[in-house]
Write a protein that holds these residues in place. Structure first.
Motif, PDB file in Angstrom:
ATOM      1  N   GLY A  34       1.927  71.323  36.386  1.00 55.69           N
ATOM      2  CA  GLY A  34       0.853  71.465  35.413  1.00 55.69           C
ATOM      3  C   GLY A  34      -0.377  70.842  35.678  1.00 55.69           C
ATOM      4  O   GLY A  34      -0.328  69.750  35.789  1.00 55.69           O
ATOM      5  N   LEU A  66       6.788  67.058  33.306  1.00 57.42           N
ATOM      6  CA  LEU A  66       6.518  68.567  32.893  1.00 57.42           C
ATOM      7  C   LEU A  66       5.137  68.412  31.992  1.00 57.42           C
ATOM      8  O   LEU A  66       5.133  67.942  30.686  1.00 57.42           O
ATOM      9  N   ALA A  67       4.046  68.893  32.456  1.00 67.37           N
ATOM     10  CA  ALA A  67       3.033  68.897  31.698  1.00 67.37           C
ATOM     11  C   ALA A  67       2.129  70.448  31.989  1.00 67.37           C
ATOM     12  O   ALA A  67       0.851  70.430  32.260  1.00 67.37           O
ATOM     13  N   ALA A  68       3.010  71.098  31.563  1.00 68.49           N
ATOM     14  CA  ALA A  68       2.480  72.662  31.707  1.00 68.49           C
ATOM     15  C   ALA A  68       2.205  73.446  30.235  1.00 68.49           C
ATOM     16  O   ALA A  68       2.339  74.344  30.152  1.00 68.49           O
ATOM     17  N   SER A  83       5.732  74.768  28.853  1.00 68.99           N
ATOM     18  CA  SER A  83       6.474  73.635  29.256  1.00 68.99           C
ATOM     19  C   SER A  83       8.123  73.897  28.828  1.00 68.99           C
ATOM     20  O   SER A  83       8.883  73.427  29.489  1.00 68.99           O
ATOM     21  N   LEU A 102       8.333  64.180  29.913  1.00 72.02           N
ATOM     22  CA  LEU A 102       7.505  65.119  29.524  1.00 72.02           C
ATOM     23  C   LEU A 102       6.160  64.700  28.719  1.00 72.02           C
ATOM     24  O   LEU A 102       6.087  63.626  28.526  1.00 72.02           O
ATOM     25  N   THR A 147       3.505  67.026  27.086  1.00 75.09           N
ATOM     26  CA  THR A 147       3.060  68.163  26.640  1.00 75.09           C
ATOM     27  C   THR A 147       2.780  68.313  25.078  1.00 75.09           C
ATOM     28  O   THR A 147       3.146  67.162  24.604  1.00 75.09           O
TER      29      THR A 147
END
Lengths: 430, 430
Positions: free
Chosen positions: B13, B208-210, B214, B359, B361
């Motif tokens: 991300g 995970l930074a989508a 995410s 994580l 997000t």
């Protein structure tokens, strides 16, 4: 007349008016050249495409209504011929217009429209509030009543422009993507034009069809320049989503698509709806593609073509007042165009005071409606040097009369909106 | 841990969160790769860029306010460092926020905001109606009163994204323009990701930074996927015209540009204005460029990113109620983005139940605000394997607790808007 002319006819301006004339003149065997830096990019691009003679006639009354009705009558053949020749669609669709009133005052205005229409000998079908909603189930329950014009139609002006470009080319017309910088004269007669890149195009006839800018081109003798001014109009394009469950209209239970059945477009409305909403006017024109066009503001701000927050807000406010379901539609485009206004809001058609220079401008909000008849009367004039009677009220010379003596084509002026003020589509009050 | 890893850290991300982490981690000497098909094209692109901790704290109360204040405190250095390294502006501007109330009920809500803020130990400056207009002369005379937060700032998220991309690259991070298709695991630990084109990127750490997506990437064990959902937000971009006489605001006599003098932006407002208008909330964020951003709707419609007629209408309605002069501004863009909402409206920061997977997000509407502090706490974790206390209330494990026992970071849920309903920016009621 020089035999060294590059063309029989040079058409300045490649909007729906200029292209229709170029097509028809080329069909009559004339050598035609159109000059436009970007054909179809002016008022034609920002037009909704309604073919509704009565709403335009409110300005200049009977002569303009007669001209509009005649153009409307010619539209089916005009559109069919275009598509037959080019294979291009025009979006022509005869589904009628339903004009609706929102409150009691609006209902009174609707009554004036009905009286006007009947004074022209055209019976209008008045609908009750319930009948309106039977015709258009997505109308807000507070709509008070309506007037149904079953003959009205619409086209998609962008498709129409594309088809006209193809048809004009197929008939032999040349398109030069340059602006006209100066009208050239020789021996007291228009002889062609110098284009933006310096090219000179010589022609026996120069047809000035450059919309609001028709009066600003260099080389025009004072008396020959048409008295056109830019009147800004903002419109919105909305789209029904492709089967998105989230676009169902709350409160109706019905899906956003499918209203109107197999005959109608896949949107909220089966036909064009004009609303009179607290004295201002708005229209919603559905297309077969699922697009819904909402128009139009009418603003006197010079050559400003910015889409403004206020213009968009007013269109959405009025449109959602009569068709709340539009709020769920995608807003795909907001665009502003400059329409050619004249002192009497009627077009300027026919020979100017400069021999060889023919005017076809000033169509204001009715350029799409009047394209077929304008093309025919101007082409007739080019071929015969006689302007058909239909256009007699719209000749340029009506503006040359002494002040204080109203010309016959200008029985009634609509007061222009104040500068800086947004007003949604005028023509509400006949 | 495989020594054959392609990177120390794979960041999935490339919005403001992912890029900030990538930059900071690369600065700490880690080999960083970012995977994003189009960096900065998600929620970051549709963000207004307000740095206003109090308005976000209304959801999750004190812990989130503390995190937001800390991020706000770090912003000047964060922005200055970015610009110093890259030469790129971020639009950072500390001009404060004026929150105003439109009617008596709105004034009561403003009072609740003030009480909330003071309960956090931050004195709020209450302004009378007259004082509000002295600060912002373009406010509608009917505005009842306000609350001034002098520390608040703003950035231009699109400029910020560009600067972050350049800074991350300058620090040695690689950007791969591919989506992550699947999280790869090996030996019970995240080992990298398979990208959209089939490439496998192996990494010691996967961040995970989508944003909202995410939780949807394949390969995530059930317990490791963050509980994020898309919350649609529509915003508008307006622009003061370049010295156009027609854009003067009627009724004030003043030009559209110039308000605020040399210090302020060349638009209608000197600082960000948040309005509480008949219970709904709207904000107007001026930029130095003359742009004015109006936001934001808050809609739960899945992954729908259509700009809708209703969303645009509501934003314009509320914005013009408190700043009528916006109607004269050009509307240059309407855009929708999907923000990552979580069950308690607070972000999800730190190690997941899958070792190696971290994580970052769930930042909802506060991604821009929280980018500096998020980058710092996540990078600290990557370096030390210890999450700073500041982030303790936001760990993923709070969602793993048995139902019925509220996690500490989730004291209060704001009811989400009903599906299909537009509601302008939430967070009005603390």
């Amino acid at each position: 007349m020089s035999t060294s002319a590059d063309a029989d006819v040079l058409v300045i301006g490649g909007g729906v008016i200029g292209l229709s004339i170029a097509w028809r003149a080329a069909q009559r065997g004339m050598r035609v050249t159109v000059a436009d830096p970007e054909p179809g990019s002016g008022a034609s691009r920002a037009a909704a495409g309604m073919i509704t003679p009565i709403s335009e006639a409110a300005y200049a009354e009977k002569e303009l209504f007669r001209l509009g009705r005649e153009s409307q009558r010619r539209y089916p053949a005009f559109a069919a011929e275009l598509t037959g020749i080019t294979g291009e669609p025009t979006g022509y669709r005869q589904a009628g217009t339903l004009q609706v009133a929102y409150d009691a005052d609006d209902l009174a205005i609707l009554g004036e429209y009905q009286a006007l229409q009947e004074s022209f000998g055209i019976p209008a079908r008045r609908l009750s509030a319930r009948e309106c909603r039977r015709e258009e189930p997505m109308l807000d329950p507070s709509v008070r009543g309506g007037l149904l014009a079953a003959d009205d139609a619409s086209v998609d002006p962008r498709l129409l422009t594309r088809a006209l470009l193809a048809a004009a080319a197929a008939a032999g017309a040349g398109i030069i993507r340059q602006p006209a910088a100066e009208i050239l004269s020789a021996g007291g007669r228009a002889a062609g034009a110098r284009l933006g890149d310096g090219t000179r195009i010589l022609a026996r006839w120069v047809v000035l069809a450059a919309g609001w800018s028709s009066g600003t081109i260099a080389g025009l003798p004072a008396g020959a320049a048409p008295p056109v001014r830019p009147v800004k109009g903002q419109i919105l394009r909305l789209r029904t989503g492709p089967d998105r469950p989230g676009t169902a209209s709350p409160g109706t239970g019905g899906p956003g698509g499918g209203i109107g059945g197999a005959e109608g477009p896949p949107g909220l409305l089966a036909r064009s709806v004009r609303g009179i909403v607290r004295g201002s006017s708005v229209y919603l024109v559905p297309r077969q593609s699922g697009e819904l066009v909402i128009g139009a503001t009418q603003e006197e701000l010079g050559t400003d073509t910015r889409v403004t927050a206020g213009g968009v807000w007013e269109l959405l406010r009025d449109a959602r007042t009569i068709v709340p379901g539009i709020t769920e539609l995608e807003l795909t485009e907001a665009v502003a165009g400059l329409r050619p206004g004249t002192p009497d809001n009627a077009p300027v058609l026919g020979p100017s005071s400069l021999p060889g220079l023919v005017l076809a401008t000033g169509h204001f909000r009715a350029g799409v409606l009047l394209a077929p008849v304008t093309a025919d009367v101007i082409t007739d004039y080019l071929v015969t040097q006689r302007l058909p009677d239909l256009a007699a009220a719209f000749t340029p010379e009506r503006f040359a009369r002494p002040a204080g003596r109203p010309p016959p084509g200008a029985r009634r002026d609509s007061p222009p909106p104040r500068a800086g003020q947004h007003s949604t589509a005028g023509g509400t009050r006949p």
